[in-house]
Design an enzyme around this catalytic site. Structure first.
Site, PDB file in Angstrom:
ATOM      1  N   ARG A 139      24.900  16.717  29.503  1.00  0.00           N
ATOM      2  CA  ARG A 139      25.158  18.112  29.904  1.00  0.00           C
ATOM      3  C   ARG A 139      26.479  18.267  30.659  1.00  0.00           C
ATOM      4  O   ARG A 139      26.597  19.069  31.587  1.00  0.00           O
ATOM      5  CB  ARG A 139      24.003  18.648  30.763  1.00  0.00           C
ATOM      6  CG  ARG A 139      22.651  18.631  30.073  1.00  0.00           C
ATOM      7  CD  ARG A 139      22.625  19.516  28.822  1.00  0.00           C
ATOM      8  NE  ARG A 139      21.320  19.430  28.162  1.00  0.00           N
ATOM      9  CZ  ARG A 139      21.016  18.561  27.195  1.00  0.00           C
ATOM     10  NH1 ARG A 139      21.943  17.704  26.754  1.00  0.00           N
ATOM     11  NH2 ARG A 139      19.821  18.541  26.649  1.00  0.00           N
TER      12      ARG A 139
ATOM     13  N   SER B  31      16.154  25.797  29.818  1.00  0.00           N
ATOM     14  CA  SER B  31      15.834  24.788  30.827  1.00  0.00           C
ATOM     15  C   SER B  31      16.792  24.927  32.006  1.00  0.00           C
ATOM     16  O   SER B  31      18.008  24.915  31.833  1.00  0.00           O
ATOM     17  CB  SER B  31      15.946  23.390  30.210  1.00  0.00           C
ATOM     18  OG  SER B  31      15.585  22.407  31.136  1.00  0.00           O
TER      19      SER B  31
ATOM     20  N   GLU C 279      21.204  23.162  35.351  1.00  0.00           N
ATOM     21  CA  GLU C 279      21.854  23.104  34.043  1.00  0.00           C
ATOM     22  C   GLU C 279      22.547  24.429  33.733  1.00  0.00           C
ATOM     23  O   GLU C 279      23.497  24.479  32.963  1.00  0.00           O
ATOM     24  CB  GLU C 279      20.793  22.791  32.988  1.00  0.00           C
ATOM     25  CG  GLU C 279      21.320  22.533  31.603  1.00  0.00           C
ATOM     26  CD  GLU C 279      20.233  22.011  30.672  1.00  0.00           C
ATOM     27  OE1 GLU C 279      20.093  22.578  29.575  1.00  0.00           O
ATOM     28  OE2 GLU C 279      19.537  21.047  31.038  1.00  0.00           O
TER      29      GLU C 279
END
EC number: 1.3.1.98
Length: 292
Positions: free
Chosen positions: A166, A217, A288
């Site tokens: 990420r 998420s 995130e």
């Protein structure tokens, strides 16, 4: 007004005090100074050259803006959706949705994108954060990215992008604006590709709260084998509410906007989860999603 006239003359759509809740998947967010929509990559570049204090928005599926007025400009890449094949590479403009890339690839018999089907983001956003799902990451398929560094257009190959979980060079260096992404081609069978995509989508619908506004998420996986959703469930926060925000009862890794949530509701929930996870597991969580 002179700036607005210039932006309009370039061919942009320009909106003053546009509310971000209309443009992000969370359905949350107050107004920004100017919201600009260019129609071509060249128009995008010309717009970047006349603006300062700018944020770039793709599909808005990974962003939590604040509720109050935000004193900056936003350029949306929503109209930059070109896609074509050149020299055994799929080249996509940054605003193309991952869904459309997956469908295009499947129709052409190009494999490798099946697990990306249903990720609700743009190609540029996926490269920016190295988006992924079900063990797949965007970095696996990227050959190059065309970027603008404020002075000129550059082509970076995959070895220059510092991809990790990420993360990428684009998150570390916000001056690099993604224009196009080139993906490698893996030949496959269209029928099998579509079949796999269908299975992936069924899994998404079963496990994710797609019926509510969210940004997917919320937290990065802090280490291999530590599943944030399961940890949140273990400490009894599944279904917990703050204002209009709720930890999803379907997947505890998602914070959903179930009842006109404010940005502050979601932020308070994020801080609560971070605190509880640290106290119970000694693990520090990172978000995130992008918080504006």
């Amino acid at each position: 007004m002179k700036l607005i006239d210039t932006l309009l003359k370039l061919g942009n759509d320009v909106h003053i005090n546009e509310k971000m809740k209309c443009h992000v998947s969370f359905k949350i967010g107050g107004p920004v100074r100017l919201f600009i929509i260019p129609y071509t990559v060249d128009m995008f570049l010309e717009t970047l050259n006349v603006l300062d204090n700018v944020k770039i928005l793709g599909n808005g599926t990974n962003v939590l803006p604040k509720d109050e007025y935000m004193d900056f400009n936003v350029i949306s890449t929503e109209k930059l959706t070109g896609i074509f094949v050149e020299n055994d590479t799929i080249i996509c403009e940054s605003g193309l949705s991952l869904k459309k890339l997956c469908l295009y690839a499947a129709k052409e018999g190009f494999s490798g994108f099946e697990n990306a089907y249903g990720i609700p983001g743009s190609v540029g956003g996926a490269a920016y954060m190295n988006a992924g799902a079900f063990g797949w990451e965007t970095a696996e398929m990227i050959e190059f990215v065309d970027v603008y560094d404020g002075k000129k257009v550059l082509r970076l190959d995959r070895t220059e992008m510092k991809f990790s979980y990420r993360n990428s060079i684009f998150k570390e260096n916000e001056d690099l604006i993604i224009l196009r992404v080139g993906f490698r081609i893996i030949k496959g069978d269209s029928y099998n590709i579509f079949s796999r995509m269908k299975q992936v989508m069924i899994k998404r619908v079963e496990k994710q709260p797609l019926e509510f506004p969210s940004a997917g998420s919320v937290f990065k996986r802090p280490r291999k084998g530590f599943y944030v959703g399961s940890a949140i469930e273990k400490i009894g926060l599944k279904g917990f509410r703050i204002g209009g925000a709720m930890i999803s009862e379907k997947h505890a890794g998602f914070i959903i906007n179930y009842n006109n949530a404010k940005s502050s509701d979601v932020k308070d929930m994020i801080e609560l989860v971070k605190d509880k996870i640290y106290k119970n597991f000694g693990v520090k969580l990172e978000t995130e999603i992008e918080i504006w």
